[in-house]
Write a protein that holds these residues in place. Sequence first.
Motif, PDB file in Angstrom:
ATOM      1  N   VAL A 124       0.838  -1.210   0.000  1.00 31.39           N
ATOM      2  CA  VAL A 124       0.000   0.000   0.000  1.00 31.39           C
ATOM      3  C   VAL A 124       0.868   1.253   0.000  1.00 31.39           C
ATOM      4  N   ILE A 125       1.882   1.275   0.835  1.00 28.36           N
ATOM      5  CA  ILE A 125       2.748   2.448   0.959  1.00 28.36           C
ATOM      6  C   ILE A 125       3.533   2.702  -0.330  1.00 28.36           C
ATOM      7  N   SER A 126       3.785   1.661  -1.112  1.00 30.75           N
ATOM      8  CA  SER A 126       4.556   1.834  -2.351  1.00 30.75           C
ATOM      9  C   SER A 126       3.875   2.785  -3.327  1.00 30.75           C
ATOM     10  N   ALA A 127       2.589   3.005  -3.170  1.00 28.42           N
ATOM     11  CA  ALA A 127       1.874   3.939  -4.043  1.00 28.42           C
ATOM     12  C   ALA A 127       2.398   5.368  -3.871  1.00 28.42           C
ATOM     13  N   ALA A 128       3.022   5.653  -2.738  1.00 25.83           N
ATOM     14  CA  ALA A 128       3.538   6.997  -2.472  1.00 25.83           C
ATOM     15  C   ALA A 128       4.910   7.236  -3.102  1.00 25.83           C
ATOM     16  N   ILE A 129       5.535   6.206  -3.661  1.00 24.87           N
ATOM     17  CA  ILE A 129       6.845   6.377  -4.293  1.00 24.87           C
ATOM     18  C   ILE A 129       6.647   7.114  -5.616  1.00 24.87           C
ATOM     19  N   PRO A 130       7.334   8.249  -5.799  1.00 23.71           N
ATOM     20  CA  PRO A 130       7.085   9.053  -6.994  1.00 23.71           C
ATOM     21  C   PRO A 130       7.485   8.396  -8.314  1.00 23.71           C
ATOM     22  N   ASP A 131       8.556   7.617  -8.330  1.00 20.45           N
ATOM     23  CA  ASP A 131       9.001   6.969  -9.558  1.00 20.45           C
ATOM     24  C   ASP A 131       8.084   5.775  -9.846  1.00 20.45           C
ATOM     25  N   VAL A 132       7.417   5.802 -10.988  1.00 17.80           N
ATOM     26  CA  VAL A 132       6.426   4.781 -11.319  1.00 17.80           C
ATOM     27  C   VAL A 132       7.047   3.385 -11.398  1.00 17.80           C
ATOM     28  N   GLY A 133       8.210   3.264 -12.004  1.00 14.22           N
ATOM     29  CA  GLY A 133       8.863   1.964 -12.138  1.00 14.22           C
ATOM     30  C   GLY A 133       9.245   1.380 -10.789  1.00 14.22           C
ATOM     31  N   VAL A 134       9.818   2.204  -9.945  1.00 19.94           N
ATOM     32  CA  VAL A 134      10.216   1.751  -8.609  1.00 19.94           C
ATOM     33  C   VAL A 134       8.982   1.390  -7.792  1.00 19.94           C
ATOM     34  N   SER A 135       7.953   2.206  -7.903  1.00 14.14           N
ATOM     35  CA  SER A 135       6.711   1.957  -7.179  1.00 14.14           C
ATOM     36  C   SER A 135       6.115   0.601  -7.554  1.00 14.14           C
ATOM     37  N   LYS A 136       6.098   0.310  -8.842  1.00 14.64           N
ATOM     38  CA  LYS A 136       5.553  -0.979  -9.303  1.00 14.64           C
ATOM     39  C   LYS A 136       6.419  -2.142  -8.847  1.00 14.64           C
ATOM     40  N   ALA A 137       7.736  -1.976  -8.897  1.00 14.97           N
ATOM     41  CA  ALA A 137       8.640  -3.052  -8.475  1.00 14.97           C
ATOM     42  C   ALA A 137       8.478  -3.352  -6.988  1.00 14.97           C
ATOM     43  N   VAL A 138       8.403  -2.319  -6.166  1.00 15.12           N
ATOM     44  CA  VAL A 138       8.221  -2.510  -4.725  1.00 15.12           C
ATOM     45  C   VAL A 138       6.867  -3.163  -4.447  1.00 15.12           C
TER      46      VAL A 138
END
Length: 90
Positions: A32-46
């Motif tokens: 859930v928290i990964s949605a707050a990561i600004p980089d889309v690629g990193v967010s999806k990987a996490v």
Amino acid sequence: MARYEFGWWSKNLYFTKKETEDIADAASAATVISAAIPDVGVSKAVALMAGLVAILARRAKRKGKALGLTWVSFGPVPFGTPLPFFHDDE
């Protein structure tokens, strides 16, 4: 408490059932928290990795087992991606 076994060809990490449940909860929160990561690629990987860990931990719990990880090793240092497995908590 998690225990660690090592041999010449593999390294194993065994979690307890309680730790498996805690891992499932933490991984679900990380997804859930990964949605707050600004980089889309990193967010999806996490989100993907945390989601997979949560699924594995919940599946172990449903089966009445605990989560474990094993690494292949050729000597004292493990390498590569750990492979998950379920075990009976002792």
